[in-house]
Design a protein around this motif. Sequence first.
Motif, PDB file in Angstrom:
ATOM      1  N   TYR A  25       1.344  -2.044  -4.900  1.00 41.32           N
ATOM      2  CA  TYR A  25       1.497  -0.598  -4.758  1.00 41.32           C
ATOM      3  C   TYR A  25       0.255   0.125  -5.266  1.00 41.32           C
ATOM      4  O   TYR A  25      -0.402  -0.328  -6.201  1.00 41.32           O
ATOM      5  CB  TYR A  25       2.705  -0.101  -5.560  1.00 41.32           C
ATOM      6  CG  TYR A  25       4.015  -0.700  -5.129  1.00 41.32           C
ATOM      7  CD1 TYR A  25       4.573  -0.391  -3.891  1.00 41.32           C
ATOM      8  CD2 TYR A  25       4.693  -1.583  -5.951  1.00 41.32           C
ATOM      9  CE1 TYR A  25       5.776  -0.942  -3.492  1.00 41.32           C
ATOM     10  CE2 TYR A  25       5.900  -2.141  -5.562  1.00 41.32           C
ATOM     11  CZ  TYR A  25       6.439  -1.814  -4.333  1.00 41.32           C
ATOM     12  OH  TYR A  25       7.626  -2.359  -3.939  1.00 41.32           O
ATOM     13  N   GLN A  26      -0.041   1.263  -4.657  1.00 43.94           N
ATOM     14  CA  GLN A  26      -1.023   2.179  -5.224  1.00 43.94           C
ATOM     15  C   GLN A  26      -0.238   3.074  -6.175  1.00 43.94           C
ATOM     16  O   GLN A  26       0.827   3.574  -5.810  1.00 43.94           O
ATOM     17  CB  GLN A  26      -1.676   3.037  -4.151  1.00 43.94           C
ATOM     18  CG  GLN A  26      -2.614   2.292  -3.256  1.00 43.94           C
ATOM     19  CD  GLN A  26      -3.213   3.220  -2.216  1.00 43.94           C
ATOM     20  OE1 GLN A  26      -2.648   4.237  -1.870  1.00 43.94           O
ATOM     21  NE2 GLN A  26      -4.376   2.838  -1.710  1.00 43.94           N
ATOM     22  N   VAL A  27      -0.764   3.279  -7.372  1.00 47.19           N
ATOM     23  CA  VAL A  27      -0.035   4.045  -8.384  1.00 47.19           C
ATOM     24  C   VAL A  27      -0.908   5.184  -8.880  1.00 47.19           C
ATOM     25  O   VAL A  27      -2.064   4.990  -9.239  1.00 47.19           O
ATOM     26  CB  VAL A  27       0.370   3.155  -9.578  1.00 47.19           C
ATOM     27  CG1 VAL A  27       1.162   3.961 -10.599  1.00 47.19           C
ATOM     28  CG2 VAL A  27       1.178   1.944  -9.114  1.00 47.19           C
ATOM     29  N   ARG A  44       0.808  -1.213   0.000  1.00 51.22           N
ATOM     30  CA  ARG A  44       0.000   0.000   0.000  1.00 51.22           C
ATOM     31  C   ARG A  44       0.846   1.268   0.000  1.00 51.22           C
ATOM     32  O   ARG A  44       0.356   2.340   0.318  1.00 51.22           O
ATOM     33  CB  ARG A  44      -1.003   0.021   1.154  1.00 51.22           C
ATOM     34  CG  ARG A  44      -1.902  -1.216   1.201  1.00 51.22           C
ATOM     35  CD  ARG A  44      -2.412  -1.700  -0.124  1.00 51.22           C
ATOM     36  NE  ARG A  44      -3.373  -0.793  -0.733  1.00 51.22           N
ATOM     37  CZ  ARG A  44      -3.774  -0.892  -1.981  1.00 51.22           C
ATOM     38  NH1 ARG A  44      -3.307  -1.830  -2.761  1.00 51.22           N
ATOM     39  NH2 ARG A  44      -4.628  -0.042  -2.469  1.00 51.22           N
ATOM     40  N   HIS A  45       2.111   1.155  -0.343  1.00 48.57           N
ATOM     41  CA  HIS A  45       2.889   2.365  -0.588  1.00 48.57           C
ATOM     42  C   HIS A  45       2.312   3.034  -1.822  1.00 48.57           C
ATOM     43  O   HIS A  45       1.890   2.374  -2.771  1.00 48.57           O
ATOM     44  CB  HIS A  45       4.363   2.022  -0.854  1.00 48.57           C
ATOM     45  CG  HIS A  45       5.162   1.827   0.384  1.00 48.57           C
ATOM     46  ND1 HIS A  45       5.500   0.588   0.860  1.00 48.57           N
ATOM     47  CD2 HIS A  45       5.704   2.724   1.233  1.00 48.57           C
ATOM     48  CE1 HIS A  45       6.223   0.722   1.952  1.00 48.57           C
ATOM     49  NE2 HIS A  45       6.364   2.015   2.211  1.00 48.57           N
ATOM     50  N   ARG A  46       2.306   4.353  -1.813  1.00 47.58           N
ATOM     51  CA  ARG A  46       1.815   5.118  -2.951  1.00 47.58           C
ATOM     52  C   ARG A  46       2.988   5.578  -3.801  1.00 47.58           C
ATOM     53  O   ARG A  46       3.940   6.176  -3.290  1.00 47.58           O
ATOM     54  CB  ARG A  46       1.011   6.328  -2.471  1.00 47.58           C
ATOM     55  CG  ARG A  46      -0.331   5.972  -1.880  1.00 47.58           C
ATOM     56  CD  ARG A  46      -1.070   7.202  -1.373  1.00 47.58           C
ATOM     57  NE  ARG A  46      -0.310   7.943  -0.368  1.00 47.58           N
ATOM     58  CZ  ARG A  46      -0.225   7.599   0.909  1.00 47.58           C
ATOM     59  NH1 ARG A  46      -0.829   6.520   1.346  1.00 47.58           N
ATOM     60  NH2 ARG A  46       0.467   8.339   1.754  1.00 47.58           N
ATOM     61  N   LEU A  47       2.887   5.319  -5.091  1.00 45.98           N
ATOM     62  CA  LEU A  47       3.900   5.740  -6.047  1.00 45.98           C
ATOM     63  C   LEU A  47       3.285   6.722  -7.026  1.00 45.98           C
ATOM     64  O   LEU A  47       2.167   6.516  -7.489  1.00 45.98           O
ATOM     65  CB  LEU A  47       4.450   4.540  -6.828  1.00 45.98           C
ATOM     66  CG  LEU A  47       5.076   3.422  -6.004  1.00 45.98           C
ATOM     67  CD1 LEU A  47       5.422   2.238  -6.904  1.00 45.98           C
ATOM     68  CD2 LEU A  47       6.303   3.920  -5.260  1.00 45.98           C
ATOM     69  N   LEU A  48       4.031   7.760  -7.354  1.00 44.93           N
ATOM     70  CA  LEU A  48       3.627   8.688  -8.398  1.00 44.93           C
ATOM     71  C   LEU A  48       4.504   8.404  -9.603  1.00 44.93           C
ATOM     72  O   LEU A  48       5.716   8.571  -9.548  1.00 44.93           O
ATOM     73  CB  LEU A  48       3.797  10.135  -7.930  1.00 44.93           C
ATOM     74  CG  LEU A  48       3.462  11.224  -8.944  1.00 44.93           C
ATOM     75  CD1 LEU A  48       2.022  11.113  -9.446  1.00 44.93           C
ATOM     76  CD2 LEU A  48       3.702  12.602  -8.344  1.00 44.93           C
ATOM     77  N   LEU A  49       3.891   7.925 -10.670  1.00 43.71           N
ATOM     78  CA  LEU A  49       4.593   7.603 -11.909  1.00 43.71           C
ATOM     79  C   LEU A  49       4.394   8.754 -12.884  1.00 43.71           C
ATOM     80  O   LEU A  49       3.273   9.024 -13.303  1.00 43.71           O
ATOM     81  CB  LEU A  49       4.045   6.296 -12.503  1.00 43.71           C
ATOM     82  CG  LEU A  49       4.527   5.909 -13.894  1.00 43.71           C
ATOM     83  CD1 LEU A  49       6.032   5.696 -13.925  1.00 43.71           C
ATOM     84  CD2 LEU A  49       3.790   4.661 -14.381  1.00 43.71           C
ATOM     85  N   VAL A  50       5.475   9.436 -13.222  1.00 46.29           N
ATOM     86  CA  VAL A  50       5.418  10.551 -14.167  1.00 46.29           C
ATOM     87  C   VAL A  50       5.936  10.035 -15.495  1.00 46.29           C
ATOM     88  O   VAL A  50       7.137   9.860 -15.695  1.00 46.29           O
ATOM     89  CB  VAL A  50       6.245  11.753 -13.676  1.00 46.29           C
ATOM     90  CG1 VAL A  50       6.081  12.927 -14.639  1.00 46.29           C
ATOM     91  CG2 VAL A  50       5.843  12.149 -12.264  1.00 46.29           C
ATOM     92  N   HIS A  76       4.767   8.083  -1.525  1.00 44.12           N
ATOM     93  CA  HIS A  76       5.963   7.693  -0.783  1.00 44.12           C
ATOM     94  C   HIS A  76       7.206   7.816  -1.652  1.00 44.12           C
ATOM     95  O   HIS A  76       8.318   7.927  -1.122  1.00 44.12           O
ATOM     96  CB  HIS A  76       5.816   6.251  -0.284  1.00 44.12           C
ATOM     97  CG  HIS A  76       4.722   6.097   0.720  1.00 44.12           C
ATOM     98  ND1 HIS A  76       3.498   5.579   0.401  1.00 44.12           N
ATOM     99  CD2 HIS A  76       4.671   6.426   2.032  1.00 44.12           C
ATOM    100  CE1 HIS A  76       2.734   5.572   1.481  1.00 44.12           C
ATOM    101  NE2 HIS A  76       3.416   6.087   2.484  1.00 44.12           N
ATOM    102  N   ALA A  77       7.031   7.766  -2.978  1.00 47.34           N
ATOM    103  CA  ALA A  77       8.157   7.889  -3.911  1.00 47.34           C
ATOM    104  C   ALA A  77       7.621   8.293  -5.282  1.00 47.34           C
ATOM    105  O   ALA A  77       6.440   8.101  -5.582  1.00 47.34           O
ATOM    106  CB  ALA A  77       8.928   6.570  -4.015  1.00 47.34           C
ATOM    107  N   VAL A  78       8.528   8.836  -6.097  1.00 45.45           N
ATOM    108  CA  VAL A  78       8.182   9.257  -7.450  1.00 45.45           C
ATOM    109  C   VAL A  78       9.068   8.503  -8.440  1.00 45.45           C
ATOM    110  O   VAL A  78      10.282   8.397  -8.248  1.00 45.45           O
ATOM    111  CB  VAL A  78       8.400  10.777  -7.635  1.00 45.45           C
ATOM    112  CG1 VAL A  78       8.188  11.186  -9.090  1.00 45.45           C
ATOM    113  CG2 VAL A  78       7.483  11.558  -6.722  1.00 45.45           C
TER     114      VAL A  78
END
Length: 159
Positions: free
Chosen positions: A30-32, A5-11, A51-53
Amino acid sequence: MAESRHRLLLVESDPLLAEVTSYRLQLLGYQVVVAETTAELWTGVDKHRPHAVLLNLDIAELHPMELLEQLASDTATAELPIIALSKNSDLDQVERVWKNGVSDYLVTPYDPVILERKIARLLAEIPLTSGTDDVVGSDTDVLETEPVADNREPEEIGV
């Protein structure tokens, strides 16, 4: 694998690559959140507190070093771990990116297993935080507003 359930931001500006990458990361728990532009990057950080990008430096809107400097100087993103993705394998570029504060670097196209390992290693030190899990309606939210590469670990290439 247990859901992290860590959130990742994918650009990522390529919709197909964003879809495939986010789907694979969802399977790993992961949540994306997907952002296609730098404007969506800032919206994603504010709205979802990732939590990370995972940042594709090859998006055409802004020079990569300018974007990294902006991320490093903004209080909301200064401590945010970033994995830079780029087709540029030039060691000078890689070194400049590292000096601008990224947590890791991966040359595209990449082996998905290597990306997974880099994410897992990065997030192993980051505790889960609550507060935005209810904001994300599904495991993936999409924000609205060439050569074969060397995918060795940075330690292997002397960076």
